[in-house]
Design a protein around this motif. Structure first.
Motif, short mmCIF file in Angstrom:
data_model
loop_
_atom_site.label_atom_id
_atom_site.label_comp_id
_atom_site.label_asym_id
_atom_site.label_seq_id
_atom_site.Cartn_x
_atom_site.Cartn_y
_atom_site.Cartn_z
N ILE A 176 0.84 -1.20 0.00
CA ILE A 176 0.00 0.00 0.00
C ILE A 176 0.87 1.25 0.00
O ILE A 176 0.58 2.23 -0.69
CB ILE A 176 -0.95 -0.02 1.23
N ASN B 31 0.87 4.02 -2.90
CA ASN B 31 0.49 5.39 -2.54
C ASN B 31 1.50 6.39 -3.09
O ASN B 31 1.13 7.46 -3.58
CB ASN B 31 0.46 5.54 -1.01
N LEU C 60 2.42 3.24 15.36
CA LEU C 60 2.32 3.36 13.89
C LEU C 60 2.56 2.00 13.25
O LEU C 60 3.54 1.32 13.56
CB LEU C 60 3.37 4.36 13.40
N ILE C 61 1.65 1.59 12.37
CA ILE C 61 1.90 0.37 11.58
C ILE C 61 2.50 0.76 10.23
O ILE C 61 3.45 0.16 9.76
CB ILE C 61 0.59 -0.42 11.32
N SER C 62 1.91 1.77 9.61
CA SER C 62 2.40 2.18 8.30
C SER C 62 2.10 3.65 8.06
O SER C 62 1.02 4.12 8.41
CB SER C 62 1.76 1.33 7.20
N GLN C 63 3.06 4.32 7.46
CA GLN C 63 2.90 5.74 7.15
C GLN C 63 1.86 5.97 6.05
O GLN C 63 1.43 7.06 5.81
CB GLN C 63 4.24 6.25 6.62
N PHE C 64 1.54 4.91 5.33
CA PHE C 64 0.58 5.02 4.22
C PHE C 64 -0.57 4.04 4.46
O PHE C 64 -0.35 2.95 4.97
CB PHE C 64 1.26 4.68 2.89
N ALA C 65 -1.78 4.45 4.11
CA ALA C 65 -2.92 3.57 4.36
C ALA C 65 -3.87 3.56 3.17
O ALA C 65 -3.47 3.82 2.04
CB ALA C 65 -3.63 4.00 5.64
N THR D 53 -6.04 5.46 1.86
CA THR D 53 -6.03 6.60 0.95
C THR D 53 -4.77 7.41 1.23
O THR D 53 -4.16 7.26 2.29
CB THR D 53 -7.26 7.52 1.13
N ALA D 54 -4.44 8.30 0.29
CA ALA D 54 -3.19 9.06 0.41
C ALA D 54 -3.14 9.89 1.69
O ALA D 54 -2.07 10.15 2.23
CB ALA D 54 -3.05 9.98 -0.81
N MET E 217 -1.64 4.33 9.10
CA MET E 217 -2.29 3.24 9.81
C MET E 217 -1.68 3.06 11.20
O MET E 217 -0.45 2.99 11.31
CB MET E 217 -2.10 1.97 8.99
N LYS F 47 -3.40 11.85 8.47
CA LYS F 47 -2.08 12.35 8.86
C LYS F 47 -1.93 13.86 8.68
O LYS F 47 -2.59 14.47 7.85
CB LYS F 47 -0.97 11.58 8.17
#
Lengths: 300, 161
Positions: free
Chosen positions: A68, A72, B133-138, B140-141, B145, B159
């Motif tokens: 993801i 992104n 934090l699991i991921s900086q991106f999820a 949608t932009a 996460m 964010k």
């Protein structure tokens, strides 16, 4: 002094590059228009081609979260490319006949048969390989995760410095695109840097992979800093001035990753900015352009 | 006779297609509204360059105005100054939280570009600050996460931008 085309300066507060440049008097306005158009294509192509490469990870990332993340980033880059292609198309459509003739070699042949104004998709999807102006670094295969990560870090660190400077561009639309994109590039640079650290200072296997990626990619990093003909200072900053900031960022992240920064030699792989690409580019374009070439003038 | 106030009121009913609890006003993406006779110009700003919702939003605004018989609608994009989560309304932040998405923190409080620095984010379900934090991106932009270490739920965080 040759009058500066009105479309370049629309905001006098931001016209630092233009006004500070003594070189402008030696150029014809047609030449400036041509360089301007080609420079914007160069920026757009960098974003488009790397966006396309990163999109190859869609559904194939090492874990779901990172799948993801990389897609992104791809979406951000393609969004940036769209804004730049729209801008390039607007500039072209507003050019006088001499200006249009000067960029003839950069325009898609297929579009010429359409008999309508130039649009963003024509530039993105219908040009031939030699008409793309992206850095070779962006078109290299995605490779393994280490190669994708390291390429992204090298590119984002460069793009950050470039867009930071472009916020002061004499072209106020370009300055606004840079200001907008910079926020996204900040995430890309941070995310990729963290992964460089994880891989470099991780397991024996991750270390082996990132060292391999470094050996592969390093010769392709120099091209970004060598000014092409369209980067001679009037509205497009000389990329050589981004070298110090880039070197500093790479050194800091590599130190954390326990990786050695290779020596900067005098020789580097180059050609992308002149339209001379690697053997990988044609395959990328074939995949990316198949729809628009099979169904000319297609709309959704 | 059209008034600018009436247009702002209509815009409160246009939702973000990806986060349908938020209106375009809550998102802070409407920069200006002007009315000249029976023509309306609306200036919008994108959240992220590649946000696929922007075209849908422009279309939804147009449709909403057409419902009220307003046909002369021009929608203009403006990039600078770049959109920031600071423009998101207080009501919007509360709606996000109720929807299960942690709202953005105020930018001046925390918005780091440093590596491995995690923003303190409150779990929208149980209110705990013990999250990671699991991921900086999820999905949608505009989101990252997170996971709550107390109630164990994973959640999206809008964010800081």
């Amino acid at each position: 002094m040759v009058p500066i085309p009105a479309y370049i300066i629309t905001d006098h507060k931001k016209s630092a590059f233009l006004l500070s440049s003594p070189g402008i008097t030696n150029l014809t306005s047609t030449h400036v228009a041509q360089q301007h158009f080609e420079y914007i294509l160069h920026l757009a192509d960098n974003a488009l081609i790397l966006g396309q490469r990163n999109a190859e990870w869609c559904g194939h990332g090492p874990v779901l979260e990172q799948d993801i993340a990389i897609t992104n980033i791809s979406l951000d880059l393609i969004g940036q490319a769209r804004m730049l292609f729209q801008h390039a198309a607007e500039i072209y459509n507003a050019m006088d006949d001499a200006g249009k003739a000067s960029v003839e070699k950069l325009l898609p042949r297929t579009w010429k048969t359409y008999g309508r104004e130039l649009q963003e998709d024509d530039l993105a999807f219908l040009r031939d390989e030699r008409q793309y102006r992206n850095l070779l670094l962006t078109e290299l295969p995605k490779g393994d995760w280490a190669q994708t990560i390291l390429r992204q870090f090298f590119f984002s660190a460069f793009q950050y410095a470039q867009y930071e400077a472009l916020q002061q561009s004499g072209d106020s639309t370009l300055a606004a695109i840079a200001e907008k994109s910079l926020k996204e590039v900040t995430y890309h640079r941070r995310w990729s840097a963290e992964w460089v650290v994880r891989l470099g200072d991780g397991t024996e296997e991750s270390r082996r992979r990132i060292e391999g990626a470094l050996q592969e990619l390093w010769p392709f990093t120099g091209e970004a800093f060598k000014a092409a003909g369209f980067e001679d200072g009037d509205f497009a900053p000389d990329p050589a001035r981004f070298r110090a900031a880039w070197d500093e960022r790479v050194a800091a992240v590599f130190a954390e990753a326990t990786l050695a920064v290779p020596a900067t030699g005098t020789w580097s792989q180059e050609g992308g900015k002149r339209g001379i690409h690697t053997e990988y580019m044609g395959y990328l374009l074939a995949e990316m352009q198949t729809l628009q070439r099979s169904y000319p003038n297609v709309t959704w | 006779m059209l008034s600018e106030d009436a247009i702002w009121t209509l815009l409160a009913d246009v939702k973000d297609p990806e986060i349908p609890v938020l209106s375009v006003l809550d998102m802070g993406i409407i920069r200006a509204v002007s009315v000249t006779g029976d023509a309306v110009e609306i200036v919008i700003t994108p959240t992220y360059s590649g946000c696929p919702a922007m075209d849908v939003i422009a279309m939804d605004i147009r449709l909403k105005l057409i419902e009220r018989g307003i046909r002369k609608v021009q929608i203009r994009h403006q990039l600078s100054p770049a959109w920031t989560t600071d423009w998101m309304s207080e009501a919007g932040r509360e709606k996000l939280r109720a929807f299960g998405i942690a709202p953005p923190n105020p930018k001046q409080q925390f918005c780091s570009t440093d590596m491995f620095v995690e923003e303190a984010v409150q779990c929208p379900r149980c209110g705990s600050w013990n999250t990671e934090l699991i991921s900086q991106f999820a999905s949608t932009a505009c989101k990252s996460m997170y996971r709550c270490r107390d109630c164990k739920e994973a959640f999206d965080h809008f964010k800081c931008h």
